[in-house]
Enzyme design. Structure first.
Site, PDB file in Angstrom:
ATOM      1  N   HIS A 138       0.819  -1.211   0.000  1.00 44.63           N
ATOM      2  CA  HIS A 138       0.000   0.000   0.000  1.00 44.63           C
ATOM      3  C   HIS A 138       0.853   1.262   0.000  1.00 44.63           C
ATOM      4  CE1 HIS A 138      -3.766   1.964   0.088  1.00 44.63           C
ATOM      5  NE2 HIS A 138      -4.422   1.088   0.830  1.00 44.63           N
ATOM      6  N   ALA A 139       2.112   1.161   0.400  1.00 43.09           N
ATOM      7  CA  ALA A 139       3.000   2.324   0.347  1.00 43.09           C
ATOM      8  C   ALA A 139       3.343   2.706  -1.088  1.00 43.09           C
ATOM      9  CB  ALA A 139       4.289   2.040   1.125  1.00 43.09           C
TER      10      ALA A 139
END
Length: 455
Positions: A138-139
């Site tokens: 998700h980063a």
């Protein structure tokens, strides 16, 4: 090396073995005409010949597992065979076996010493099909940017060939602007937005705490979903004709997203009733809203641009149509509150109900603190026309998302070619019989149709 925005860094700082923080997607493809048994294996070998674009070469800069994870570095020794894998389903190769495989793959952490993504080609699926499961931290990407990146790698023309995978550089692709002028303009915009946070916070306090016109954070009831979770996952997926959902919206003056929330509300109400676990107070959903423009992310820069509203699911109401009206009124209030705010200001206010996700990582916090909301429900618009990958028609497009500590269930829907595709991702220990929620979603849709469409 590019610096990492704080909105991306938090997904790294909050990750642990019990809390993998990657998003994923499952696509089902029909084999092209004339494809033999070796087609998927040959496709895997061909994909290994492609180079890898900058976003998919990024790995963490600084010591692993420390606060040095605030910038990216390019991996000049990337091993594509590690990231692109070939798998086969056991006989009889049903969707059930595929979902079990995805459940296992989605529960394992990505290797932080490497670029944070994996893609799995899966052969042996019944019905002359194969599947692709991809997970990305998700980063690196949020759901909207990941979907747009996938869409750019496919074609509406079944005869087109020579198409590149999502991780390969596009012809003429350039990186995001990193000139001094661009960086200075970005800082100036941020300073201006932060200077305006005073009036924004006054508005928040007045509307939420005085007028009580928005769903209050931390007023959600405690449910079986708001418990400590493990890293193991269950995944279930199914699609419904989008026209059925639109017809309900047109008849009631509500949006597709309102009807999606009403379907989820009906399904969750029935699921909890069966387990004797439905609270008297209505469940509250956190509903992400994309802050990207139509062209944002076109260069494949990734990152996260998401706000959040809280909406009642009205699970205390027995009538489906009445629930839908209550949900629609709640979402309208939530959206109206953000009118006139910048994306940075919306993100800052969205962090208030998200704060418990960070607090929940402290030992025992989930068992003591009330939840800010009960379940995360997302609806990401997808491609409208059927898409093809080198002649293979994409039959299904299912999101695989992230349960959080204290939030054991995530429901995400994506529209594709006239279908609304639901992906349900849950903690394997905390959400039993996840598959039943699909049956209840179907029942909830039918109940809404019966109430609002039947003369």
């Amino acid at each position: 090396m590019p610096m990492m925005p704080v909105t991306d860094s938090v997904f790294l700082l909050g990750e642990s073995r019990e809390h993998p923080l990657h998003v994923g997607g499952l696509q089902l493809f029909e084999l092209p005409d004339g494809a033999g048994q070796e087609y998927v294996g040959g496709l895997h070998r061909e994909l290994l010949t492609h180079s890898v674009a900058g976003l998919f070469r990024r790995r963490l800069r600084g010591p692993i597992g420390s606060l040095g994870q605030w910038a990216w570095a390019d991996d000049d020794r990337l091993d594509l065979e590690y990231h692109l894998r070939l798998s086969a389903l056991p006989a009889p190769g049903r969707v059930r076996e595929l979902l079990e495989l995805v459940s296992r793959l989605h529960g394992s952490l990505l290797d932080r010493h490497r670029p944070l993504w994996e893609s799995h080609l899966v052969e042996g699926l019944q019905g002359n099909r194969f599947a692709v499961y991809t997970k990305v931290h998700h980063a690196l990407l949020d759901g909207v940017s990941a979907l747009r990146m996938l869409q750019r790698s496919l074609s509406t023309d079944p005869a087109e060939r020579g198409m590149r995978p999502p991780w390969a550089p596009r012809p003429g692709q350039t990186g995001s602007s990193t000139s001094p002028a661009h960086r200075l303009a970005t800082v100036a915009h941020a300073v201006r937005d932060l200077a305006g946070m005073g009036p924004v916070m006054v508005k928040y306090v007045n509307q939420v705490f005085r007028e009580q016109s928005a769903t209050l954070p931390f007023e959600a009831p405690k449910t079986m979903f708001n418990v400590p979770i493990t890293g193991a996952r269950r995944f279930a997926a199914q699609g419904w004709p989008l026209e059925r959902v639109r017809a309900i919206g047109a008849a009631t003056g509500t949006t597709v997203n309102d009807v999606v929330l009403a379907m989820c509300a009906g399904a969750l109400r029935q699921y909890l009733l069966e387990l004797g676990a439905l609270p008297d107070k209505p469940l509250v959903a956190a509903v992400p809203i994309s802050l990207r423009g139509d062209r944002d992310g076109a260069g494949g820069t990734g990152g996260n641009a998401v706000g959040l509203i809280l909406a009642t699911l009205a699970t205390d109401l027995a009538e489906p149509a009445e629930r839908l009206r209550a949900i629609a009124a709640s979402t309208r209030r939530g959206k109206a509150f953000y009118q006139g705010m910048s994306p940075l200001q919306i993100t800052a206010l969205s962090a208030i109900p998200l704060a418990p996700l960070a607090v929940a990582l402290l030992p025992g916090a989930v068992r003591i603190a009330p939840p800010a909301f009960n379940v995360l429900i997302s609806n990401v618009p997808g491609p409208r026309a059927p898409l093809y990958w080198n002649g293979a028609r994409m039959q299904g497009l299912y999101p695989v998302s992230v349960p959080y500590e204290g939030q054991a269930l995530n429901i995400t829907a994506t529209s594709y070619a006239g279908s609304l595709e639901f992906g349900l991702t849950g903690c394997r220990r905390s959400v039993p019989h996840l598959q039943r929620l699909l049956t209840h979603l179907d029942t909830a849709l039918g109940a809404l149709e019966k109430q609002v469409l039947t003369p």
